[in-house]
Design a protein around this motif. Structure first.
Motif, PDB file in Angstrom:
ATOM      1  N   LYS A 105       0.847  -1.188   0.000  1.00 32.19           N
ATOM      2  CA  LYS A 105       0.000   0.000   0.000  1.00 32.19           C
ATOM      3  C   LYS A 105       0.886   1.242   0.000  1.00 32.19           C
ATOM      4  CE  LYS A 105      -4.307  -1.828   1.793  1.00 32.19           C
ATOM      5  NZ  LYS A 105      -5.458  -1.641   2.710  1.00 32.19           N
ATOM      6  N   LEU A 106       1.842   1.266  -0.915  1.00 33.74           N
ATOM      7  CA  LEU A 106       2.742   2.409  -1.003  1.00 33.74           C
ATOM      8  C   LEU A 106       1.980   3.637  -1.495  1.00 33.74           C
ATOM      9  CD1 LEU A 106       5.976   0.819  -2.508  1.00 33.74           C
ATOM     10  CD2 LEU A 106       5.449   1.311  -0.108  1.00 33.74           C
ATOM     11  N   ARG A 107       2.342   4.761  -0.934  1.00 31.12           N
ATOM     12  CA  ARG A 107       1.693   6.021  -1.304  1.00 31.12           C
ATOM     13  C   ARG A 107       2.317   6.607  -2.570  1.00 31.12           C
ATOM     14  NH1 ARG A 107      -0.996   8.869   3.005  1.00 31.12           N
ATOM     15  NH2 ARG A 107      -1.189   7.552   4.862  1.00 31.12           N
ATOM     16  N   ARG A 108       1.478   7.234  -3.371  1.00 31.15           N
ATOM     17  CA  ARG A 108       1.959   8.031  -4.513  1.00 31.15           C
ATOM     18  C   ARG A 108       1.191   9.341  -4.527  1.00 31.15           C
ATOM     19  NH1 ARG A 108       1.754   5.337 -10.186  1.00 31.15           N
ATOM     20  NH2 ARG A 108      -0.297   4.647  -9.465  1.00 31.15           N
ATOM     21  N   THR A 109       1.897  10.403  -4.849  1.00 35.06           N
ATOM     22  CA  THR A 109       1.276  11.729  -4.898  1.00 35.06           C
ATOM     23  C   THR A 109       1.014  12.120  -6.344  1.00 35.06           C
ATOM     24  OG1 THR A 109       2.357  12.423  -2.844  1.00 35.06           O
ATOM     25  CG2 THR A 109       1.587  14.168  -4.333  1.00 35.06           C
ATOM     26  N   MET A 110      -0.243  12.345  -6.666  1.00 27.03           N
ATOM     27  CA  MET A 110      -0.631  12.739  -8.021  1.00 27.03           C
ATOM     28  C   MET A 110      -0.141  14.158  -8.301  1.00 27.03           C
ATOM     29  SD  MET A 110      -2.903  10.377  -9.474  1.00 27.03           S
ATOM     30  CE  MET A 110      -4.372  11.121 -10.158  1.00 27.03           C
ATOM     31  N   ILE A 111       0.448  14.347  -9.469  1.00 28.94           N
ATOM     32  CA  ILE A 111       0.876  15.670  -9.913  1.00 28.94           C
ATOM     33  C   ILE A 111      -0.093  16.117 -11.001  1.00 28.94           C
ATOM     34  CG2 ILE A 111       2.744  17.040 -10.874  1.00 28.94           C
ATOM     35  CD1 ILE A 111       3.321  15.865  -8.089  1.00 28.94           C
ATOM     36  N   TYR A 112      -0.823  17.189 -10.709  1.00 26.00           N
ATOM     37  CA  TYR A 112      -1.885  17.645 -11.612  1.00 26.00           C
ATOM     38  C   TYR A 112      -1.410  18.812 -12.483  1.00 26.00           C
ATOM     39  CZ  TYR A 112      -4.959  14.875  -8.609  1.00 26.00           C
ATOM     40  OH  TYR A 112      -5.548  13.849  -7.907  1.00 26.00           O
ATOM     41  N   GLY A 113      -1.940  18.856 -13.697  1.00 25.03           N
ATOM     42  CA  GLY A 113      -1.527  19.876 -14.649  1.00 25.03           C
ATOM     43  C   GLY A 113      -2.084  21.248 -14.382  1.00 25.03           C
ATOM     44  N   ASP A 114      -3.156  21.348 -13.577  1.00 26.19           N
ATOM     45  CA  ASP A 114      -3.763  22.652 -13.312  1.00 26.19           C
ATOM     46  C   ASP A 114      -3.272  23.271 -12.000  1.00 26.19           C
ATOM     47  OD1 ASP A 114      -4.978  20.875 -11.609  1.00 26.19           O
ATOM     48  OD2 ASP A 114      -7.048  21.405 -12.149  1.00 26.19           O
ATOM     49  N   ARG A 115      -2.178  22.728 -11.459  1.00 23.93           N
ATOM     50  CA  ARG A 115      -1.590  23.281 -10.236  1.00 23.93           C
ATOM     51  C   ARG A 115      -0.299  24.027 -10.584  1.00 23.93           C
ATOM     52  NH1 ARG A 115      -3.718  19.765  -6.198  1.00 23.93           N
ATOM     53  NH2 ARG A 115      -5.879  19.375  -6.869  1.00 23.93           N
ATOM     54  N   ASP A 116       0.122  24.936  -9.708  1.00 20.83           N
ATOM     55  CA  ASP A 116       1.317  25.727  -9.981  1.00 20.83           C
ATOM     56  C   ASP A 116       2.562  25.075  -9.370  1.00 20.83           C
ATOM     57  OD1 ASP A 116       1.076  26.197  -7.260  1.00 20.83           O
ATOM     58  OD2 ASP A 116       0.498  28.301  -7.470  1.00 20.83           O
ATOM     59  N   MET A 117       3.710  25.721  -9.574  1.00 16.84           N
ATOM     60  CA  MET A 117       4.973  25.170  -9.085  1.00 16.84           C
ATOM     61  C   MET A 117       4.990  25.084  -7.555  1.00 16.84           C
ATOM     62  SD  MET A 117       7.916  23.841  -9.622  1.00 16.84           S
ATOM     63  CE  MET A 117       8.452  24.159 -11.300  1.00 16.84           C
ATOM     64  N   ALA A 118       4.356  26.034  -6.893  1.00 16.97           N
ATOM     65  CA  ALA A 118       4.325  25.998  -5.432  1.00 16.97           C
ATOM     66  C   ALA A 118       3.650  24.722  -4.933  1.00 16.97           C
ATOM     67  CB  ALA A 118       3.605  27.234  -4.889  1.00 16.97           C
ATOM     68  N   SER A 119       2.622  24.285  -5.637  1.00 16.64           N
ATOM     69  CA  SER A 119       1.942  23.041  -5.273  1.00 16.64           C
ATOM     70  C   SER A 119       2.867  21.848  -5.464  1.00 16.64           C
ATOM     71  CB  SER A 119       0.677  22.870  -6.123  1.00 16.64           C
ATOM     72  OG  SER A 119       0.065  21.619  -5.888  1.00 16.64           O
ATOM     73  N   PHE A 120       3.623  21.856  -6.550  1.00 20.36           N
ATOM     74  CA  PHE A 120       4.582  20.776  -6.789  1.00 20.36           C
ATOM     75  C   PHE A 120       5.622  20.727  -5.679  1.00 20.36           C
ATOM     76  CE2 PHE A 120       8.699  19.427  -8.578  1.00 20.36           C
ATOM     77  CZ  PHE A 120       8.369  18.137  -8.984  1.00 20.36           C
ATOM     78  N   VAL A 121       6.144  21.876  -5.298  1.00 17.80           N
ATOM     79  CA  VAL A 121       7.176  21.937  -4.253  1.00 17.80           C
ATOM     80  C   VAL A 121       6.619  21.422  -2.931  1.00 17.80           C
ATOM     81  CG1 VAL A 121       8.651  23.485  -2.911  1.00 17.80           C
ATOM     82  CG2 VAL A 121       8.436  23.794  -5.385  1.00 17.80           C
ATOM     83  N   ARG A 122       5.374  21.763  -2.620  1.00 15.23           N
ATOM     84  CA  ARG A 122       4.771  21.297  -1.369  1.00 15.23           C
ATOM     85  C   ARG A 122       4.609  19.785  -1.331  1.00 15.23           C
ATOM     86  NH1 ARG A 122       1.530  25.979  -2.027  1.00 15.23           N
ATOM     87  NH2 ARG A 122      -0.130  24.721  -2.969  1.00 15.23           N
ATOM     88  N   SER A 123       4.549  19.169  -2.493  1.00 10.65           N
ATOM     89  CA  SER A 123       4.366  17.711  -2.547  1.00 10.65           C
ATOM     90  C   SER A 123       5.644  16.942  -2.217  1.00 10.65           C
ATOM     91  CB  SER A 123       3.868  17.293  -3.936  1.00 10.65           C
ATOM     92  OG  SER A 123       4.902  17.394  -4.909  1.00 10.65           O
ATOM     93  N   LEU A 124       6.780  17.628  -2.179  1.00 15.98           N
ATOM     94  CA  LEU A 124       8.067  16.956  -1.999  1.00 15.98           C
ATOM     95  C   LEU A 124       8.420  16.836  -0.522  1.00 15.98           C
ATOM     96  CD1 LEU A 124       9.977  18.793  -4.881  1.00 15.98           C
ATOM     97  CD2 LEU A 124       8.918  16.517  -4.966  1.00 15.98           C
ATOM     98  N   ARG A 125       7.676  16.012   0.186  1.00 16.68           N
ATOM     99  CA  ARG A 125       7.886  15.840   1.624  1.00 16.68           C
ATOM    100  C   ARG A 125       8.795  14.632   1.867  1.00 16.68           C
ATOM    101  NH1 ARG A 125       2.303  16.876   1.186  1.00 16.68           N
ATOM    102  NH2 ARG A 125       1.808  14.675   1.559  1.00 16.68           N
ATOM    103  N   VAL A 126      10.081  14.900   1.980  1.00 15.90           N
ATOM    104  CA  VAL A 126      11.053  13.805   2.065  1.00 15.90           C
ATOM    105  C   VAL A 126      11.521  13.530   3.499  1.00 15.90           C
ATOM    106  CG1 VAL A 126      11.875  14.063  -0.300  1.00 15.90           C
ATOM    107  CG2 VAL A 126      12.925  15.416   1.524  1.00 15.90           C
ATOM    108  N   PHE A 127      10.938  14.246   4.453  1.00 13.36           N
ATOM    109  CA  PHE A 127      11.270  13.992   5.868  1.00 13.36           C
ATOM    110  C   PHE A 127      10.068  14.369   6.717  1.00 13.36           C
ATOM    111  CE2 PHE A 127      13.141  14.659  10.062  1.00 13.36           C
ATOM    112  CZ  PHE A 127      14.022  13.576  10.149  1.00 13.36           C
ATOM    113  N   THR A 128       9.724  13.493   7.655  1.00 13.20           N
ATOM    114  CA  THR A 128       8.631  13.766   8.587  1.00 13.20           C
ATOM    115  C   THR A 128       9.228  14.070   9.951  1.00 13.20           C
ATOM    116  OG1 THR A 128       7.076  12.330   7.406  1.00 13.20           O
ATOM    117  CG2 THR A 128       6.602  12.812   9.732  1.00 13.20           C
TER     118      THR A 128
END
Length: 337
Positions: free
Chosen positions: A309-332
């Motif tokens: 049940k590995l997680r994947r984050t969908m990258i949508y075409g109608d979002r801006d670069m800030a949204s893409f950057v927020r998706s890059l959570r490499v440390f909790t």
């Protein structure tokens, strides 16, 4: 009651002891045989005086016998560049393969794309936006790794780079070849394509020749996304238990056979249609010797994530670069003391 030392505290302690022994001139620390003067090897570390022309990859090739692990040496030394004369410490065994620290834990982001084209929409990424996203990963030192690398990490057998990101593309649209593939080659980023076999060869889909060409680059892996892309998580109306089991078997077995026969690739990960799964599907994947299954539930994957049940984050075409950057959570961040 005494506190237990953290993994990194133990690493620092062992390394300090090692360096103190060197400074004391203790005999028994062998000079690297056949190597350059000044290189000293212990059981867990090598100290290498950097020379002009040294790279993280060349050092990893020399001491770890795997040039792809240059990131391990760079991460350990907390340095982006090598300066001649610098004392490089090379860990022969990674001190913390699961990426768990007193302040939190490492998570591996798996990004999920679908289509690419000139007119952006929720499910379509423009070439310019995709290139900008890949450029951001490169500029900000994210390390794009093959999806297959995650399996050893989940078993606690091998570490991954601290800012590891995986790129996946679902369904098998031809735009993966026409648009995404040249951009990924530009950055030398690996990718896994999840394809559903009934779609292959149709007007908007990849053909076998395109898939074989991409695989030949060494950057592209292809794994199953079912036969028809129909959800298997629930039985259809009036579908018997036997019919349901037969349908799940075909949705897994047929694309698996086609990929193994047509592309000669090992199978390791299955992408659930719509990200939906159940225990029966997972049992079937395990019986077929798959290592993992991926969803479309957003978030990162720590070393203790459930592989099916590995997680994947969908990258949508109608979002801006800030949204893409927020998706890059490499440390909790979490207090684990």
């Amino acid at each position: 009651m005494r506190k237990r030392p953290t993994p990194m505290a133990l690493v620092k302690y062992r390394l300090t002891c090692f360096l103190l022994i060197l400074l004391a001139g203790c005999a028994g620390i062998p000079v690297e045989p056949g190597g350059k003067p000044g290189v000293i090897r212990g059981e867990e570390y090598v100290i290498h005086p950097a020379a002009s022309g040294d790279t993280w990859a060349s050092l990893a090739d020399t001491y770890l016998r795997d040039k792809s692990k240059g990131w391990l040496i760079a991460d350990f030394n907390k340095s982006d560049e090598i300066v001649a004369g610098q004392q490089i410490v090379i860990p022969l065994v990674h001190p913390n393969p699961v990426g768990v620290y007193s302040s939190g834990y490492q998570t591996v982001m798996v990004l999920c794309y679908h289509r690419f084209g000139p007119n952006k929409s929720k499910m379509v990424i423009t070439p310019g936006d995709f290139d900008a996203q890949m450029a951001y990963l490169r500029k900000h030192d994210y390390r794009v790794i093959p999806l297959s690398s995650i399996h050893s990490f989940l078993k606690g057998e091998a570490a991954l780079p601290q800012r590891a990101v995986v790129i996946t593309i679902d369904d098998g649209y031809r735009s993966s070849y026409d648009i995404a593939y040249p951009i990924l080659k530009k950055y030398n980023f690996p990718v896994t394509l999840f394809v559903y076999s009934d779609f292959l060869g149709s007007r908007d889909a990849l053909g076998w020749s395109e898939m074989k060409e991409m695989i030949g680059s060494g950057l592209v892996d292809i794994q199953p996304h079912s036969k028809t892309h129909a959800s298997m998580a629930k039985r259809l109306a009036n579908e018997s238990d036997e019919a349901y089991r037969r349908r799940v078997d075909e949705e897994i077995r047929i694309p698996s056979q086609q990929i193994k026969k047509g592309l000669r690739l090992p199978l390791h990960t299955f992408a659930y249609p719509f990200g939906e799964s159940n225990e029966f599907m997972i049992s079937q994947l395990k019986s077929a010797d798959y290592n993992a299954g991926v969803t479309v539930v957003a978030g990162g994957n720590p070393a203790f994530a459930y592989p099916f049940k590995l997680r994947r984050t969908m990258i949508y075409g109608d979002r801006d670069m800030a949204s893409f950057v927020r998706s890059l959570r490499v440390f909790t961040t979490e207090n684990l003391k």
